[in-house]
Design a protein around this motif. Structure first.
Motif, PDB file in Angstrom:
ATOM      1  N   ASP A  34      38.580  32.659  25.785  1.00  0.00           N
ATOM      2  CA  ASP A  34      38.562  31.698  26.878  1.00  0.00           C
ATOM      3  C   ASP A  34      38.413  30.283  26.324  1.00  0.00           C
ATOM      4  OD1 ASP A  34      38.702  33.813  28.612  1.00  0.00           O
ATOM      5  OD2 ASP A  34      36.553  33.838  29.059  1.00  0.00           O
TER       6      ASP A  34
ATOM      7  N   ARG B 170      42.570  31.590  29.959  1.00  0.00           N
ATOM      8  CA  ARG B 170      42.588  32.877  29.255  1.00  0.00           C
ATOM      9  C   ARG B 170      44.034  33.369  29.248  1.00  0.00           C
ATOM     10  NH1 ARG B 170      38.930  37.509  31.639  1.00  0.00           N
ATOM     11  NH2 ARG B 170      37.298  36.087  30.854  1.00  0.00           N
TER      12      ARG B 170
ATOM     13  N   LEU C  71      37.391  35.057  36.014  1.00  0.00           N
ATOM     14  CA  LEU C  71      37.470  33.825  35.228  1.00  0.00           C
ATOM     15  C   LEU C  71      36.374  32.846  35.639  1.00  0.00           C
ATOM     16  CD1 LEU C  71      41.330  33.210  35.054  1.00  0.00           C
ATOM     17  CD2 LEU C  71      39.857  34.440  33.447  1.00  0.00           C
TER      18      LEU C  71
END
Length: 467
Positions: free
Chosen positions: A399, A412, A451
């Motif tokens: 990430d 990502r 995320l």
């Protein structure tokens, strides 16, 4: 996976990560897929020199090799042909000083109090001299270190490159200065050699270029790091022939009665144009060309790693198509930056990488290439790209994280989580939607939540913004 030679990087990484640059390198579309061949012989080289060059507020597509239709940058285009041009490279933040913190420390800007400023604007903020830096860590292993140009990590008396690991400093402490008088954002003179004021009323890009040419041309007895930080093409928008306009801006700065008036004078709101900005970018390109030619003449070109990038995305006159956003925000236009790396001794030219990378990665990479180790008390947030560059090793999916006061973002793979200034969450597939217009947040709520949770975990380890 077939063996990949010391000079071939990433050609067999899969997923279309790397392509060869076509002969012209005039635009990204001219790159073509090319399967690299492994080599079995390799010459040994000593520890490389590092020439790290930053443009200031240079947008992702402001170079002709990145697609600018009206700007000609032959020297940087040649550098790209001789090395690797990164299409998915990012700055550590969306403004000047936080990105510089991330380059000098290899860590998220929010790890340090000075990195929370967006950007640094007073004498109380700066990079703690006790914090290890790229320069101090390389210096411990025998490197000579110098910084020429814009520091923007604090002012004297408490902060300076010479207090943070650089043997030599010639440049400005603040984030902006008038190109001729050298009056800076605090309204006073801001050109220094070491810790002493220095006067040179010529165009700043010219002055910095001369200093850099002199440095790389020296008879060095040890490997070296030179951070060459141009202020071009940051406002005020002035080219070499604009001394008269510069004098008018300087007069306004001297007459200013507040910090706001100083900033207004420097920003030169009533000036600039696409044509003037083009002139400035092309002068930056010419300056880089002079330094690279001096490096070639010195005989050190083969074993010098040259890294060129911008400190953040462009603004106002910059050419950013097809990206959305600009400096200050975490949309692609604010953080995606042109990035080129060249090392003739170890890396083949005519290559393009689509691997997502960001500023702290380069700190980790240069340390590994030099055989230097990070300080375990200050772990890096970047990932070394040395194995990727030299041996074609795959980079594990990870990430990339950004936090500014107004925005948040995390990438990502091709997916990007973005929260805007209103607190609304967005999800974009950058592989299909580079312009960030097709919001998939409602279509992929599980991925959005994943995320977002990752962003929250990283943010929890950073310093809070002062209220």
């Amino acid at each position: 996976m077939p063996e990949i030679s010391r000079r071939t990087f990433g050609g067999l990484l899969g997923g279309g990560a790397v392509t060869a640059v076509a002969a012209s390198a005039a635009a990204p579309a001219e790159a073509a897929e090319h399967p690299f061949q492994a080599r079995t012989s390799a010459s040994r080289t000593g520890r490389p020199n590092f020439l790290v060059i930053l443009g200031d507020d240079l947008g992702w597509a402001d170079l002709s090799s990145y697609g600018a239709p009206h700007i000609r940058t032959p020297h940087l285009d040649r550098l790209a042909r001789q090395g690797v041009r990164f299409t998915d490279a990012y700055s550590g933040s969306a403004t000047c000083s936080p990105t510089r913190f991330s380059l000098y420390t290899g860590r998220y800007p929010g790890r340090t109090a000075g990195g929370l400023a967006e950007p640094i604007a007073n004498r109380t903020q700066g990079l703690d001299p006790r914090h290890p830096t790229l320069a101090s860590l390389l210096k411990k292993t025998g490197y000579a270190t110098a910084l020429i140009g814009k520091w923007h990590c604090g002012w004297l008396p408490d902060y300076s490159p010479t207090r943070s690991g650089w043997d030599e400093f010639f440049g400005n402490h603040g984030g902006v200065l008038e190109y001729f008088s050298k009056l800076g954002q605090l309204g006073d003179h801001d050109l220094y050699e070491g810790d002493a004021e220095y006067e040179d009323l010529r165009y700043y890009t010219t002055v910095l270029t001369e200093r850099a040419v002199e440095y790389v041309g020296r008879r060095h007895t040890a490997p070296w790091l030179l951070n060459l930080n141009f202020t071009t093409p940051h406002w005020p928008w002035l080219a070499e022939g604009d001394a008269e306009t510069g004098a008018e801006i300087a007069a306004r700065i001297r007459a200013a009665k507040s910090q706001a008036e100083i900033s207004t004078a420097l920003n030169h709101y009533d000036g600039g144009s696409v044509a003037k900005y083009t002139e400035m970018v092309e002068s930056l390109d010419a300056a880089v060309g002079e330094v690279l030619e001096a490096l070639r003449r010195s005989g050190q070109e083969e074993n010098t790693v040259v890294l060129f990038a911008s400190d953040n995305g462009g603004e106002r006159w910059s050419y950013l198509w097809p990206l959305s956003g600009e400096k200050f925000v975490l949309q692609e236009g604010g953080i995606r930056v042109p990035t080129i790396v060249r090392w003739p001794a170890r890396i083949d030219g005519r290559q393009v990488s689509h691997e997502p990378v960001f500023t702290p990665d380069w700190t980790a990479t240069l340390l590994e290439l030099a055989g230097a180790r990070p300080d375990p008390a200050y772990p890096l947030d970047g990932t070394s790209l040395a194995g990727y560059l030299l041996r074609g090793e795959r980079l594990a999916e990870r990430d990339l994280f950004w936090r500014v006061r107004a925005n948040r973002a995390l990438r990502r793979g091709d997916w990007k989580y973005y929260q805007d200034a209103d607190g609304d969450d967005h999800l974009y597939d950058l592989g299909a939607d580079l312009r960030e217009q097709a919001d998939l947040a409602t279509d992929r709520p599980e991925l959005l939540a994943e995320l977002k949770a990752s962003w929250e975990r990283i943010a929890a380890g950073l310093l809070p913004y002062p209220s």
